[in-house]
Design an enzyme around this catalytic site. Structure first.
Site, PDB file in Angstrom:
ATOM      1  N   ASP A 133      42.538  13.583  72.529  1.00 62.52           N
ATOM      2  CA  ASP A 133      42.288  14.223  71.233  1.00 62.52           C
ATOM      3  C   ASP A 133      40.789  14.427  70.962  1.00 62.52           C
ATOM      4  OD1 ASP A 133      45.074  13.778  70.850  1.00 62.52           O
ATOM      5  OD2 ASP A 133      44.679  11.839  69.921  1.00 62.52           O
TER       6      ASP A 133
ATOM      7  N   GLU B  70      50.789  20.148  65.286  1.00 65.32           N
ATOM      8  CA  GLU B  70      49.752  19.131  65.037  1.00 65.32           C
ATOM      9  C   GLU B  70      48.450  19.616  65.665  1.00 65.32           C
ATOM     10  OE1 GLU B  70      51.081  15.528  67.009  1.00 65.32           O
ATOM     11  OE2 GLU B  70      50.940  16.425  68.988  1.00 65.32           O
TER      12      GLU B  70
HETATM   13  O1  FUB Z   1      46.917  10.704  69.959  1.00 69.41           O
HETATM   14  C1  FUB Z   1      47.971  10.539  69.054  1.00 69.41           C
HETATM   15  C2  FUB Z   1      48.531  11.849  68.628  1.00 69.41           C
HETATM   16  O2  FUB Z   1      48.996  12.572  69.765  1.00 69.41           O
HETATM   17  C3  FUB Z   1      47.536  12.784  67.979  1.00 69.41           C
HETATM   18  O3  FUB Z   1      47.263  12.448  66.660  1.00 69.41           O
HETATM   19  C4  FUB Z   1      48.246  14.061  68.183  1.00 69.41           C
HETATM   20  O4  FUB Z   1      47.482  15.206  67.943  1.00 69.41           O
HETATM   21  C5  FUB Z   1      48.683  13.948  69.629  1.00 69.41           C
HETATM   22  O5  FUB Z   1      47.665  14.274  70.527  1.00 69.41           O
END
Ligand code: FUB
Length: 341
Positions: free
Chosen positions: A32, A241
């Site tokens: 991320d 997301e």
């Molecule tokens: O790293 C945890 C979660 O997985 C992140 O918040 C999301 O965007 C995905 O990458």
């Protein structure tokens, strides 16, 4: 996100594959990556993956991260410096568990680190921590940001100095549980939403103190080419997301992950608040379930930071990478394939 679905072409670790770019960090797992340029250097704010021994489940419990490291580099391709632990979950007064994808912003001599974390009731909220140094260490505020919920804050300061936060993630990120700033259910997915408009990422202006929302978060709506909101069933295009915002040629490029279809897509608008019109895919699926990115301009070129699972082959143990991103003359973005064929 639901990180349990490993049976996709995107996650086939048995095939012989050649990766487009090498991992930037090899001695710890990182994911991320939110990249920024401060004082002529690139600083990277990633999640710090580790193996907590928690079995994979639909809630993403195995993503049990408990601190952040910050990295910097003077040039793309040059050495990467690990500045050590910048914030630890044990030093966050409201902490429950799971430090997920962070981002950072700078204003008037202070750096603000924004982070998603489950509170003691196991509900994701977004916190803020401050430092005078872009590499930290950061000190967390006593409470999460009032009115915040869900995950994946991405903070964008426009050329007029106004700062906006985009946030949200569905499934394990809990965005589907919220309506009008209130937690209205405990649903695990958005899957019963097929013919309704898809859930939107949220966008909100930050107050000048950078620690509070200036009003209620709004929907960052994504429209199709006919001007209609994308629908819930449109898993190849709807927001899931990992949002990001960059401005190019006076247009606002909202970029995001489609989650269960593993794409990074972009939608373009005339205002940072949206709406944004869907334009296409900017990166094909990486190895691993999750896909999450950031985009920066550095020394006249554009770069995308992203992650995959090259080092571990495991979806919750990721490694960050970078490659160049190309804006075409017609305003589109050239599609990136993270594998060399
Ligand atoms: O790293 C945890 C979660 O997985 C992140 O918040 C999301 O965007 C995905 O990458």
């Amino acid at each position: 996100a639901n990180k349990n679905d490993t049976a996709t072409a995107a996650t086939d670790t048995t095939a012989k594959v050649k990766f487009l770019s090498p991992p930037l960090v090899k001695d710890i797992y990182t994911a991320d990556p939110s990249a920024h340029v401060f004082n002529g250097k690139i600083y990277i704010y990633p999640s710090h993956d580790y193996d907590a021994g928690i079995k994979e489940n639909d809630n993403g419990d195995h993503f049990a991260m408990k601190d952040y490291h910050i990295f910097s580099m003077d040039s793309i391709g040059g050495p990467v410096t690990d500045h050590g632990v910048a914030l630890d979950v044990k030093d966050i007064p409201w902490a429950g568990r799971q430090l997920w994808a962070p981002d950072v912003a700078y204003k008037s001599g202070t750096y603000y680190l924004y982070f998603p974390l489950k509170n003691k009731q196991d509900v994701f909220q977004i916190g803020v921590a401050t430092s005078k140094n872009p590499a930290g260490p950061f000190k967390a505020e006593h409470e999460p940001i009032a009115g915040s919920y869900s995950i994946d804050p991405a903070v964008f300061t426009d050329t007029d100095g106004k700062t906006y936060m985009y946030f949200g993630g569905i499934w394990g990120g809990q965005l589907q549980q919220w309506a009008n700033g209130k937690r209205v259910n405990d649903s695990k997915t958005d899957l019963k939403n097929d013919d309704a408009p898809a859930l939107s990422c949220k966008v909100v202006r930050l107050k000048d103190n950078m620690k509070e929302f200036d009003g209620a978060p709004q929907d960052a709506v994504i429209l199709d080419s006919l001007g209609k909101p994308l629908l819930g069933k449109d898993h190849d295009r709807r927001f899931f997301e990992g949002s990001w915002m960059h401005k190019y040629d006076n247009k606002y490029y909202f970029t995001y992950s489609t989650g269960d279809t593993h794409l990074l897509c972009y939608a373009v608008g005339d205002s940072p608040m949206g709406p944004f019109t869907y334009k296409g895919v900017l990166m094909k699926p990486v190895q691993g379930w999750t896909t999450h990115h950031s985009i920066i301009e550095f020394k006249g070129k554009w770069y995308i930071f992203y992650h995959d699972t090259e080092l571990s082959g495991k979806t919750h143990l990721r490694n960050i990478k970078v490659t160049e991103l190309t804006h075409n003359a017609d305003g589109t973005i050239a599609v990136i394939d993270p594998f060399i064929k």
